[in-house]
Design a protein around this motif. Structure first.
Motif: not given
Length: 324
Positions: A110-117
């Protein structure tokens, strides 16, 4: 008896996979998104009714404990966000019971990413850019579709207002199954998979938005601009009839998260499914304060399957589950 020990992917394919993996890492490095690694085992598992977690007993510093194999790295990554990590991504080994088929494997990347804002719209565009970076040819334009509109066009019903009896009849007819006692979301999921998904992503990247609130999982909710119903702040990306990515405007309310864990387990009980231990560490992290933003999970094996023109995910994995 002869045992087939050989890998399911050709060595040349694995070299291409390594090259594409390098492109993914370069994509995020250029955007200053930090790569992280989190555990495959956790004290809590996914309570999602539509996922089946695996668990094991292990000896830890606390003695013998039940640990859950992670269906995605989401819970641990959100704890990093709450600790101030900023934008992060991960290429994570994930495990889901019952995941079998040309598009599925028990264990996968799984490629997972998070972007605050980031708004959901901004993350949709970044997901689009990542997919185009990996594919050898331009897949065509990006098109966004409301869940409600897709059902109206393909099945001639409104998924939010249609009666459960009609949904059961339609789903049963389409799937040639007995759906007499099926829940609303089960009927919608079956109709989506049989009548709508195969048509998506045939002339570009199709993005589906505004899912029913009952399918929000760990996403925030907002009012449907047309009917005023609560809908999930969520998107899915499709290409060649294949779901590639699932993104959320992430839930940050600890009390709401805890309530959803309990609701999920209640639904699991009603369906005769085993209970899953909620991740209380995630709830504590949310209570301490996780920044608002959006996150997305993308099936990397599926994307590589499309990029390399293979017929199944097993052909881009060194060893698929039956051969490991």
């Amino acid at each position: 008896m002869s045992i087939d020990w050989r890998p399911t992917a050709e060595i040349a394919t694995l070299r291409e996979r390594a090259r594409l993996t390098g492109q993914v890492r370069a994509f995020f490095a250029a955007r200053q998104v930090l790569e992280v690694e989190t555990p495959m085992l956790g004290h809590g598992g996914s309570t999602d009714v539509h996922l089946d977690s695996l668990s094991c007993e292990a000896t830890t510093s606390a003695g013998r404990e039940r640990l859950w194999m992670q269906t995605s790295p989401e819970f641990h990554m959100k704890r990093l966000l709450a600790a101030g990590s900023g934008p992060i991504f991960q290429l994570a080994r994930s495990v889901r019971d019952g995941e079998v088929g040309k598009r599925h494997n028990l264990e996968f990347t799984m490629l997972e990413w998070y972007r605050p804002g980031f708004s959901l719209a901004a993350l949709i565009d970044e997901t689009d850019a990542l997919i185009r970076e990996v594919l050898p040819q331009d897949p065509g334009p990006q098109r966004r579709h409301r869940y409600r509109d897709l059902f109206r066009e393909s099945v001639a019903i409104d998924p939010f207002t249609e009666s459960i009896d009609t949904l059961r009849e339609l789903a049963g007819t389409r799937g040639d199954l007995d759906m007499a006692g099926a829940e609303r979301d089960d009927c919608l999921d079956l109709l989506m998979s049989l009548a709508i998904e195969p048509r998506l992503g045939r002339q570009g990247l199709d993005v589906v938005i505004d899912y029913p609130a009952s399918q929000a999982a760990l996403a925030r909710r907002h009012r449907d601009p047309e009917g005023g119903e609560w809908v999930a702040s969520r998107f899915e990306v499709y290409l060649e009839g294949l779901e590639l990515a699932n993104g959320y405007d992430e839930l940050t309310d600890a009390d709401e998260q805890q309530a959803r864990f309990h609701e999920d387990n209640a639904a699991r009980r009603s369906l005769g499914k085993p209970q899953v231990t909620p991740d209380e560490r995630l709830v504590a992290a949310l209570r301490s304060g996780m920044p608002a933003g959006s996150g997305v999970a993308l099936g990397l094996d599926r994307l590589f399957q499309l990029a390399l023109g293979r017929d199944s995910v097993a052909e881009v994995m060194a060893f698929s589950t039956p051969c490991c």
